[in-house]
Design a protein around this motif. Structure first.
Motif, PDB file in Angstrom:
ATOM      1  N   LYS A  81       0.745  -1.184   0.153  1.00  0.00           N
ATOM      2  CA  LYS A  81      -0.018  -0.009  -0.034  1.00  0.00           C
ATOM      3  C   LYS A  81       1.116   1.150  -0.024  1.00  0.00           C
ATOM      4  CE  LYS A  81      -3.063   2.749   3.043  1.00  0.00           C
ATOM      5  NZ  LYS A  81      -3.869   2.824   3.933  1.00  0.00           N
ATOM      6  N   PRO A  82       0.714   2.331  -0.854  1.00  0.00           N
ATOM      7  CA  PRO A  82       1.287   3.288  -0.753  1.00  0.00           C
ATOM      8  C   PRO A  82       0.989   4.290   0.264  1.00  0.00           C
ATOM      9  CG  PRO A  82       0.479   2.845  -3.067  1.00  0.00           C
ATOM     10  CD  PRO A  82      -0.188   2.005  -2.251  1.00  0.00           C
ATOM     11  N   HIS A  83       1.839   5.218   0.885  1.00  0.00           N
ATOM     12  CA  HIS A  83       1.453   5.825   1.905  1.00  0.00           C
ATOM     13  C   HIS A  83       1.533   7.382   1.606  1.00  0.00           C
ATOM     14  CE1 HIS A  83       2.348   8.044   5.646  1.00  0.00           C
ATOM     15  NE2 HIS A  83       3.260   8.813   4.977  1.00  0.00           N
ATOM     16  N   GLY A  84       0.691   8.378   2.053  1.00  0.00           N
ATOM     17  CA  GLY A  84       0.669   9.587   2.212  1.00  0.00           C
ATOM     18  C   GLY A  84       0.533  10.263   0.963  1.00  0.00           C
ATOM     19  N   ALA A  85       1.527  11.180   0.272  1.00  0.00           N
ATOM     20  CA  ALA A  85       1.789  11.800  -0.728  1.00  0.00           C
ATOM     21  C   ALA A  85       1.650  11.119  -1.990  1.00  0.00           C
ATOM     22  CB  ALA A  85       2.757  12.852  -0.904  1.00  0.00           C
ATOM     23  N   LEU A  86       2.246   9.768  -1.872  1.00  0.00           N
ATOM     24  CA  LEU A  86       2.494   8.719  -2.962  1.00  0.00           C
ATOM     25  C   LEU A  86       1.067   8.277  -3.291  1.00  0.00           C
ATOM     26  CD1 LEU A  86       4.064   7.367  -4.951  1.00  0.00           C
ATOM     27  CD2 LEU A  86       4.658   5.579  -3.363  1.00  0.00           C
ATOM     28  N   TYR A  87       0.533   7.921  -1.937  1.00  0.00           N
ATOM     29  CA  TYR A  87      -1.145   7.434  -2.317  1.00  0.00           C
ATOM     30  C   TYR A  87      -1.892   8.322  -2.960  1.00  0.00           C
ATOM     31  CZ  TYR A  87      -5.443   5.101  -0.669  1.00  0.00           C
ATOM     32  OH  TYR A  87      -6.384   4.556  -0.593  1.00  0.00           O
ATOM     33  N   ASN A  88      -1.833   9.663  -2.691  1.00  0.00           N
ATOM     34  CA  ASN A  88      -2.582  10.562  -3.418  1.00  0.00           C
ATOM     35  C   ASN A  88      -2.343  10.868  -4.917  1.00  0.00           C
ATOM     36  OD1 ASN A  88      -4.359  10.939  -1.128  1.00  0.00           O
ATOM     37  ND2 ASN A  88      -2.906  12.512  -0.069  1.00  0.00           N
ATOM     38  N   ALA A  89      -0.759  10.822  -4.976  1.00  0.00           N
ATOM     39  CA  ALA A  89      -0.326  11.200  -6.277  1.00  0.00           C
ATOM     40  C   ALA A  89      -0.804  10.091  -7.241  1.00  0.00           C
ATOM     41  CB  ALA A  89       1.130  11.157  -6.554  1.00  0.00           C
ATOM     42  N   VAL A  90      -0.782   8.803  -6.729  1.00  0.00           N
ATOM     43  CA  VAL A  90      -1.156   7.574  -8.026  1.00  0.00           C
ATOM     44  C   VAL A  90      -2.617   7.294  -7.932  1.00  0.00           C
ATOM     45  CG1 VAL A  90       1.020   6.441  -7.619  1.00  0.00           C
ATOM     46  CG2 VAL A  90      -0.848   5.772  -6.103  1.00  0.00           C
ATOM     47  N   VAL A  91      -3.514   8.320  -7.295  1.00  0.00           N
ATOM     48  CA  VAL A  91      -4.894   8.379  -7.608  1.00  0.00           C
ATOM     49  C   VAL A  91      -4.989   8.724  -9.045  1.00  0.00           C
ATOM     50  CG1 VAL A  91      -7.016   9.405  -7.068  1.00  0.00           C
ATOM     51  CG2 VAL A  91      -5.808   8.528  -5.445  1.00  0.00           C
ATOM     52  N   HIS A  92      -4.246   9.770  -9.517  1.00  0.00           N
ATOM     53  CA  HIS A  92      -4.324  10.366 -10.730  1.00  0.00           C
ATOM     54  C   HIS A  92      -2.992  10.403 -11.741  1.00  0.00           C
ATOM     55  CE1 HIS A  92      -8.112  12.178  -9.503  1.00  0.00           C
ATOM     56  NE2 HIS A  92      -7.395  12.495  -8.493  1.00  0.00           N
ATOM     57  N   HIS A  93      -1.854  10.308 -10.866  1.00  0.00           N
ATOM     58  CA  HIS A  93      -0.507  10.392 -11.804  1.00  0.00           C
ATOM     59  C   HIS A  93      -0.242   8.946 -12.220  1.00  0.00           C
ATOM     60  CE1 HIS A  93       3.699  11.209 -12.421  1.00  0.00           C
ATOM     61  NE2 HIS A  93       3.534  12.361 -11.883  1.00  0.00           N
ATOM     62  N   ARG A  94      -0.412   8.770 -13.580  1.00  0.00           N
ATOM     63  CA  ARG A  94      -0.367   7.520 -14.066  1.00  0.00           C
ATOM     64  C   ARG A  94       1.018   7.074 -14.242  1.00  0.00           C
ATOM     65  NH1 ARG A  94      -4.231   4.233 -16.038  1.00  0.00           N
ATOM     66  NH2 ARG A  94      -5.695   5.952 -16.271  1.00  0.00           N
TER      67      ARG A  94
END
Length: 252
Positions: free
Chosen positions: A110-123
């Motif tokens: 599971k990604p954490h923090g900013a990476l988790y949020n980034a990979v919602v949209h950052h393909r």
């Protein structure tokens, strides 16, 4: 009987700096997203957390993030995909070694923090995380936000995907998480959070910050371990789910 996985972010203390009550949380959840040393967690802390999780038969997940101890992994880093893939492989491998010594293993990522949020949209970054999991062990499930490009890319790559909801985070009408920079982004009242989780599990909905209803199809619900009321919220959630005869069971 309905069943749901409860997960929490653990192993985030560092040296003499203590964060959260991991021991109590491990008695309430079924999966532990354990830090891998990049955003939090020193080797001794991570080994102790893995041992405590193994003792309670709580599944261990590698919570991978940006290399950002100072920012607790909550700052976006425009890292190249190749570098991010290498960093995620490194983190999974480090935690896997500690988990094995503790008598367990890494069961998911599971990604954490900013990476988790980034990979919602950052393909590009989502693909980099997926590439790392495939390269390390393509049997590992990936835990993420429903509708995210991370889960889309993971599914396309043949990985098992697990949709996650958040007990203590505010939602936008689009089903995304409200930024921590916004007021009300994190919930703190245990009773409110417990009732919210019950609706997620039994009705598949959550009330967004604007009052609208958002569909959630969660296989796992996260209760953050680093907020001041984390333990009280976890206790309230577990008590209400137990009272409603909803089983707590890891998804792997």
């Amino acid at each position: 009987m309905p069943r749901i996985d409860l997960n929490s972010d653990l192993g985030e203390s560092y040296g003499q700096w203590r964060l959260g009550d991991d021991e109590t949380m491990l008695g309430l959840v079924s999966s532990a997203n354990i830090a891998c040393g990049f955003h939090a967690g020193d080797p001794s802390t991570l080994l102790d957390t893995c041992r405590a999780a193994a003792k309670r038969d709580v599944r261990i997940g590698a919570q991978v993030g940006y290399q950002d101890l100072a920012g607790f992994g909550r700052r976006f880093i425009d890292v190249t995909p190749a570098e991010l893939t290498a960093e995620v492989i490194y983190q999974i491998g480090a935690l896997e070694g500690l988990a094995r010594v503790a008598g367990s293993t890494v069961a998911y990522v599971k990604p954490h923090g900013a990476l988790y949020n980034a990979v919602v949209h950052h393909r590009d970054q989502a693909r980099a995380v997926v590439a790392a999991v495939r390269a390390y062990d393509d049997s590992l499930p990936v835990l993420g936000l429903p509708g995210s490009v991370l889960l889309d890319e993971a599914e396309r790559a043949g990985l098992q995907v697990v949709a996650e909801a958040f007990a203590d985070r505010a939602y936008t009408p689009e089903g995304a998480l409200v930024s921590r920079r916004e007021p009300g982004a994190v919930l703190h009242d245990p009773d409110t959070v417990a009732r919210r989780v019950l609706r997620m599990v039994t009705e598949g909905v959550v009330t967004a910050h604007d009052g609208s209803e958002v569909s959630v199809a969660a296989q796992s619900v996260c209760i953050h371990g680093d907020s001041p009321a984390a333990t009280a919220m976890a206790v309230a959630v577990r008590a209400l789910l137990d009272a409603e005869n909803i089983g707590i069971e890891a998804f792997v």
